[in-house]
Scaffold this motif. Structure first.
Motif, short mmCIF file in Angstrom:
data_model
loop_
_atom_site.label_atom_id
_atom_site.label_comp_id
_atom_site.label_asym_id
_atom_site.label_seq_id
_atom_site.Cartn_x
_atom_site.Cartn_y
_atom_site.Cartn_z
N ASP A 439 32.72 61.33 46.50
CA ASP A 439 33.64 62.30 47.08
C ASP A 439 35.07 61.77 47.22
N ASN A 440 35.46 60.90 46.33
CA ASN A 440 36.81 60.34 46.34
C ASN A 440 37.70 61.04 45.34
N VAL A 441 39.01 60.99 45.57
CA VAL A 441 40.01 61.42 44.60
C VAL A 441 40.88 60.23 44.25
N VAL A 442 41.04 59.94 42.97
CA VAL A 442 41.85 58.81 42.52
C VAL A 442 42.80 59.30 41.44
N ALA A 443 43.97 58.66 41.34
CA ALA A 443 44.96 59.11 40.36
C ALA A 443 45.94 58.01 40.00
N ASP A 444 46.44 58.09 38.75
CA ASP A 444 47.66 57.42 38.30
C ASP A 444 47.62 55.90 38.39
N ASN A 445 46.51 55.27 37.96
CA ASN A 445 46.56 53.81 37.87
C ASN A 445 47.46 53.40 36.71
N GLN A 446 47.88 52.12 36.67
CA GLN A 446 48.99 51.73 35.80
C GLN A 446 48.65 50.77 34.67
N ASP A 447 47.85 49.73 34.88
CA ASP A 447 47.61 48.75 33.82
C ASP A 447 46.29 48.05 34.05
N GLN A 448 45.58 47.72 32.96
CA GLN A 448 44.38 46.91 32.95
C GLN A 448 43.28 47.47 33.85
N GLY A 449 43.07 48.77 33.76
CA GLY A 449 42.00 49.35 34.55
C GLY A 449 41.89 50.84 34.34
N GLY A 450 41.01 51.44 35.13
CA GLY A 450 40.79 52.88 35.09
C GLY A 450 40.65 53.43 36.49
N GLY A 451 40.17 54.66 36.57
CA GLY A 451 39.99 55.28 37.87
C GLY A 451 38.78 54.77 38.60
N LEU A 452 37.63 54.70 37.89
CA LEU A 452 36.36 54.26 38.45
C LEU A 452 35.77 53.21 37.52
N HIS A 453 35.36 52.07 38.07
CA HIS A 453 34.92 50.93 37.24
C HIS A 453 33.67 50.32 37.83
N VAL A 454 32.68 50.09 36.99
CA VAL A 454 31.44 49.40 37.37
C VAL A 454 31.23 48.28 36.37
#
Length: 613
Positions: A439-454
């Motif tokens: 139930d999270n909202v995530v946005a606009d990451n910038q470098d070397q990653g994504g919104g959700l990571h496992v």
């Protein structure tokens, strides 16, 4: 495009209720499921307005998804630059407010030590005050872990925030103008403003011990840390609370707490600052020596029964030193401890917690402008609920669980809003077992990653049990990785240290306006991963980017508005054969293998290759 991802208390962000119209405006198709998705993200006490949507006579930047640009680092990838006298951006209040918080950027100086300046605030045509601006907590250079030396190039992390509490409340319809007047700094880029009706300062509880009774003095630069230590010790011995009255107090060392409540008059009133502003449980690791700090030994043990509530920690951290525990909250805080209603800004990490310990709730906090992570549950931490927090402009992962040496387990990240991590991911799970992100909202990451990571990375204890990702929304996440020079997924899985064998369940998830691919698998195999009800609405390149082979099941994964192809697959025709097709999937049957293509967006905000500046 811009999307609100939070609302006022009692009106939790129906982020997806507005998504349908916004995506149609951008040229994307939507589905009934996306339009009807439940409310997600943090409920917050303010309303945010984007500068590019306000009245202005200045230059609107963007939309532009290019990293290391002012537009690229802005919320929604757009901002407004005020370049000279008389230029302004003017907001119209949609709720009554007596405060504002502005996200802005001003240039650094040639030495990298920062510049200071002001910006004028006009309300309904009257010049009412100046905002103090600085670049000393922004502008980092070079490669990880980054420096303050402009000669190293690669400038980034341009923005900071400043806040002001007005003497009166202003009604709906009031015009609040940020304007360059004579003597103000230029250029200044305004990203957004948050408007809030701040409640009056809370009164001291009758039985509480005030830090001022132990020698702390507000509003000066004398070190109040010993007075805080004495107040904490007395309160614990007497079974009473510690009270931080209205004012700004300077801490020269961290204050260690155990079995005690520390309460303030509110995060707009009670402020801790200074070179070591921070409240720690026992279990604080040793800190190394730095040019401005001699270091400290580890503090053994683990704290229980701690409550921290109703104050701000606004530090003075302007460089990333990973061996220095220059964090807002730290140590081991278990046994039913609670961290709530704090404003944490300008520390290295908002909350870096070291296990093992069990039982903590972190709720209703604002974590802003960090040098590294927003919150990290580091090794052997269990039964922690991190909920309803708002994070913006962290220097590394927004929220993370890192199971180094011992597994984090049975923890939950829920109903958080995580925006604009300048490095890495909005939310990341590194190893551990039986953890939930929902139930999270995530946005606009910038470098070397994504919104959700496992991932199995960073020598974490490998994933086991069931990792649950449910009812999350990611917006404009996944980026061009500055090292790899290909896209990272909005949702991505990485078996770098070892194949991922723990079960992963991804359900009822919305991946919106993805910068590159929506879902990515890379390095070692990801086994036992199950997708059910994933809506991919806009992707610059692919719905799936297969750089390793997953196995599990997939149902109800629907992609629309994909820029290049449904699948990136150079692994062969059996690359997806391990994912059992359980029906309801569409929009990603085409396949591509070749040179990395440029992404294609409905609004044509092409990101460029990252270059030095």
């Amino acid at each position: 495009m811009s999307l609100r991802v939070f609302t006022l208390p009692g009106k939790r962000s129906a982020a997806l209720a507005a998504v349908s119209a916004l995506l149609l405006t951008a040229g994307f198709a939507t589905t009934p499921a996306a339009a009807a998705a439940p409310e997600r993200g943090a409920s917050v006490p303010f309303v945010e307005q984007e500068a590019e949507n306000a009245a202005t006579n200045a230059t609107v930047l963007g939309p532009d998804r290019t990293a290391r640009t002012l537009a690229g680092e802005a919320s929604g990838r757009k901002a407004v630059t005020l370049a000279g006298p008389g230029q302004y951006v003017e907001f119209t209040l949609t709720v009554a407010a007596n405060s504002l918080d502005v996200r802005y950027s001003i240039p650094d100086n040639a030495q990298g030590t920062g510049t200071d300046g002001t910006l004028s605030v006009h309300i309904d045509g009257k010049d009412v005050r100046d905002l103090d601006l600085t670049s000393r907590y922004a502008w980092y250079y070079g490669s990880y872990p980054f420096t303050n030396d402009p000669a190293q190039g690669k400038g980034h992390h341009f923005y900071d925030e400043t806040r002001a509490l007005f003497d009166t409340s202003y009604p709906v319809g009031t015009k609040i103008r940020l304007q360059v007047d004579a003597g103000d700094v230029t250029p200044v880029t305004v990203d957004l403003a948050d408007f809030e009706q701040v409640a009056p300062a809370a009164e001291q509880p009758a039985d509480a011990l005030a830090v001022t009774d132990f020698g702390a003095t507000a509003g000066d630069t004398t070190d109040d840390a010993n007075a805080f230590d004495d107040a904490v010790a007395a309160a614990r011995e007497q079974g009473r609370e510690v009270w931080i009255p209205t004012g700004t107090f300077t801490l020269g060392h961290h204050v260690t707490v155990d079995q005690v409540t520390v309460r303030g008059a509110g995060p707009w009133y009670s402020v801790l600052t200074g070179p070591r502003a921070g409240i720690f449980g026992k279990g604080e690791p040793a800190s190394c020596s730095t040019p401005t700090y001699p270091g400290n030994a580890a503090v053994p043990g683990s704290s229980t029964g701690v409550t921290l509530s109703g104050f701000a920690i606004i530090g003075q951290v302007d460089a990333r030193v990973d061996c220095d525990q220059a964090n807002g909250i730290g140590g081991a805080l278990g046994g039913g401890s609670v961290v709530e209603n704090l404003w944490i800004q300008h520390t290295k990490v908002g909350l870096w917690l070291d296990g093992p310990f069990d039982g903590l709730t972190v709720r209703g906090n604002r974590i802003l402008d960090q040098t590294a992570d927003g919150l990290n549950l580091h090794q052997g931490i269990s039964d922690v609920l991190v909920t309803n927090n708002f994070l913006r402009n962290t220097g590394d992962d927004g929220l993370a669980m890192w199971s180094e040496k011992d597994a984090d387990h049975d923890n939950t990240f829920s109903f958080n809003t995580v925006l604009l991590p300048i490095l890495a991911n909005n939310i990341a799970i590194y190893g551990g077992r039986d953890n939930t992100v929902s139930d999270n909202v995530v946005a606009d990451n910038q470098d070397q990653g994504g919104g959700l990571h496992v991932a199995n990375r960073f020598t974490a204890v490998p994933l086991a049990g069931t990792t649950t990702l449910a009812r999350n929304t990611a917006i404009r996440t996944g980026v061009l990785d500055s090292n790899w020079q290909f896209g990272v997924g909005a949702l991505w899985f990485d078996g770098r240290d070892s194949a991922i064998t723990g079960r992963i369940e991804v359900t009822d998830t919305d991946l919106l306006d993805n910068n590159y691919e929506a879902i990515q698998f890379i390095d070692g195999a990801t086994n036992d991963v199950h997708f059910d009800g994933v809506r991919i609405t806009g992707a610059g390149t692919f719905a799936w980017q297969l750089q390793s082979k997953p196995s599990g099941s997939v149902s109800g994964v629907v992609a629309t508005g994909v820029g290049r192809a449904g699948l990136y697959n150079c692994l062969g025709p059996d690359a997806l054969s391990g994912l059992a097709d359980e029906g309801g999937n569409s929009g990603w049957t085409s396949t591509y293998c070749g040179e990395w293509p440029e992404p294609v967006y409905a609004e044509q905000t092409q990101p460029r290759k990252i270059t030095e500046r």
